[in-house]
Design an enzyme around this catalytic site. Structure first.
Site, PDB file in Angstrom:
ATOM      1  CB  SER A 143      45.829  51.479  28.746  1.00 48.64           C
ATOM      2  OG  SER A 143      45.971  52.850  29.046  1.00 48.64           O
ATOM      3  CG  ASP A 300      48.974  55.060  31.693  1.00 48.85           C
ATOM      4  OD1 ASP A 300      50.169  55.289  31.447  1.00 48.85           O
ATOM      5  OD2 ASP A 300      48.127  54.851  30.802  1.00 48.85           O
ATOM      6  CG  ASP A 302      50.334  51.868  28.656  1.00 49.24           C
ATOM      7  OD1 ASP A 302      49.673  52.538  29.484  1.00 49.24           O
ATOM      8  OD2 ASP A 302      50.150  51.952  27.431  1.00 49.24           O
ATOM      9  CG  ASP A 304      49.984  55.350  27.074  1.00 50.84           C
ATOM     10  OD1 ASP A 304      49.546  55.388  28.249  1.00 50.84           O
ATOM     11  OD2 ASP A 304      49.345  54.844  26.136  1.00 50.84           O
TER      12      ASP A 304
END
Length: 571
Positions: A143, A300, A302, A304
């Site tokens: 993340s 961010d 990734d 999400d």
């Protein structure tokens, strides 16, 4: 465990990765370094694995990934009987390598694997699991953590992150395995040739984008708005899909932060690639000032989560919290869909317990049910799943958590920066056509509902001693927590580990109908609140502060008082 014995075993057997071999050699006379890498194993939980890259059982590397995947394979074979698994990854160091290693283990165990040709956002993984009929999915990501971290998240067949029960069963399987001797591996290229490992077709991404674009509220709002947007993917996975969607819905004046456009696991210009941090947005803000953009979007690594900054009348930019973005989107979606006649009967908005309380006031205005769940988007996904099972999934209107994670629609079961970026731009364009900026919108919400100031404090505790310190702090708070905060009596407490909510004034204790979680809440006479929880993915304790007042200045003063009182417990 005998950390020195583990170290010696790795020196004997861990020969496939030259960097790990060198690292093991470099630390041979450093007991502290050996201890930190081998004193424990990375714990597999509902958030999967997450840790610093490097050699050792307490690090992210190919051997830890293989062991976790073998445990997952055994779980699938023993409890499901077989099936397929989808895997993708973000831009982090070794993310593509870990995807390949996981695929090799699964295919060797007779489990069909779908992988992607390039990095993809986390919500795409959630979509792939359901679209391809998989029994599980793996997302290789850490993340928003710094570059030295990587991780491995596992999803169930419903597209949600794996449940407590299932992750516990996988962890049990992992514990049975010798990291070197009990792992099945196949040749990657041969497995691809044989169809045991298959690349996802481009048409699948087209179908995902189609589902995202169905979530427009005022279709065509961006066209002709002349909305100027700066976007940064923070060197992560959102670049292609977010730009594609924004282009297709009519955002024509789009500027990309070039230094952060392409994948880069070193995150050279944003060492902490967390869109909640101003430091991560600095390059984007500089470009905003240069082009005079209305809006900054930042997803961010990734993709999400997404955050924003908005241009004020004086030309400077105001950064928004995840709570503020969520509050604006909730108001926008509910008010617009009610006006359009597209709001379903008995609509539901879902938020986490640490997310702003202003959402309840907004939902009440539009006759919408609001549901609280534990921190973690998988719990929002479980609400959607429950509605789907009862044939009522259309009732789910919006879900979000304070850390900039949002979802509209049930096509995925995780937060989605792609759909959130679409809705944010649509909302900004819609209000711009009315002569209002998002600064006007949020100020209007505070004027109507009261000023809810939400602040999150992070306290880090690294290493083995840090984990014990975190445990000790939670024990003290649980057994002897504050009775007065910011000069007001604490009138209500909640212990989500004990599933108990207590009214201090009356002594009444009520059951909390949520899964057990190590979270404590303290609420004062005026409704101000401090919620304390250890992070599930990082070595830190988070304190979520809610201060309610008539204006920002008063709310800020209350926040500082609450913070000062709570910090005393963490020193």
């Amino acid at each position: 465990m005998d950390y020195n014995a583990s170290y010696r075993e790795w020196c004997e057997k861990a020969h496939e990765d030259a960097q790990l071999v060198q690292e093991l050699s470099d630390i041979k006379n450093d007991n502290d370094a050996i201890y930190d890498r081998f004193y424990t194993t990375l714990k597999f939980g509902t958030a999967g694995l997450r840790g610093i890259l490097g050699a050792g059982t307490n690090r992210m590397n190919i051997y830890v990934v293989r062991q976790a995947t073998q445990g997952l394979a055994n779980y699938i074979k023993n409890n499901i009987g077989g099936g397929a698994v989808a895997i993708t990854h973000d831009s982090r160091i070794n993310s593509d390598l870990f995807m390949v290693e996981a695929a090799r283990v699964l295919a060797a165990n007779g489990i069909k694997v779908y992988i992607t040709t390039e990095l993809q956002p986390t919500p795409v993984l959630s979509y792939l699991v359901r679209h391809l009929g998989c029994v599980a999915g793996i997302m290789v990501t850490a993340s928003h953590n710094p570059a030295k971290y990587n991780g491995y998240k596992v999803y169930g067949s419903d597209g949600c992150q794996m449940t407590d029960v299932a992750s516990g069963m996988v962890y049990d399987e992992i514990q049975k395995l010798d990291m070197f001797d009990d792992i099945q591996l196949c040749d990657f290229d041969k497995a691809v040739q044989n169809g045991e490992i298959e690349y996802v077709a481009d048409s699948v991404y087209d179908s995902y984008v189609a589902e995202v674009e169905k979530r427009q509220v005022n279709v065509g709002a961006c066209k002709g708005s002349d909305l100027s947007v700066v976007y940064t993917p923070l060197n992560g996975a959102g670049n292609k899909l977010i730009r594609r969607v924004l282009g297709e819905i009519g955002v024509e004046n789009l500027h990309i932060v070039k230094e952060q456009e392409l994948p880069d696991g070193n995150f050279t210009t944003c060492p902490f690639p967390n869109p909640e941090l101003k430091e991560a947005l600095q390059k984007g803000l500089e470009l905003c000032e240069k082009v005079g953009a209305d809006l900054l979007l930042a997803s961010d690594p990734d993709s999400d989560r997404v955050s924003i900054a908005v241009r004020k009348n004086d030309g400077t930019y105001r950064l928004y919290t995840g709570n503020e973005i969520g509050a604006m989107l909730t108001e926008y979606i509910l008010s617009s869909r009610k006006a359009l006649g597209t709001l379903p009967e008995k609509p539901i908005v879902v938020k986490t317990i640490v997310t702003t309380k202003i959402i309840k006031a907004i939902c009440d205005k539009y006759g919408c049910e609001m549901r609280d769940v534990l921190t973690g988007f998988k719990y929002i996904g479980e609400i959607i799943l429950g509605l789907e099972k009862s044939g009522e999934e259309e009732r789910f209107v919006f879900g979000f958590e304070e850390s900039c994670g949002y979802l509209s629609g049930s096509y995925v079961r995780d937060k989605d920066a792609v759909v959130a970026s679409q809705l944010i731009c649509e909302m900004a364009a819609y209000y711009k056509k009315q002569g209002k900026s998002l600064v006007d919108v949020i100020d209007g919400l505070y004027e109507e509902y009261g000023h809810y100031l939400n602040t999150t404090l992070d306290f880090y505790f690294d290493g083995a001693a840090g984990m014990q310190k975190m445990s000790d702090i939670m024990t003290v708070l649980r057994e002897n927590g504050p009775t007065v905060i910011a000069g007001e009596k604490v009138v209500a407490t909640a212990d989500y580990l004990k599933s108990e909510a207590k009214d201090i004034t009356t002594g009444t204790v009520e059951h909390i109908d949520l899964p057990k979680s190590n979270v404590l809440s303290f609420t004062t006479e005026s409704g101000n609140c401090a919620i304390v929880r250890p992070s599930g993915t990082e070595p830190k304790i988070k304190i979520y502060i809610t201060a309610i007042a008539k204006n920002f200045d008063d709310a800020h003063i209350i926040t500082e008082k609450i913070a000062a009182d709570m910090k005393g417990y963490l020193e």
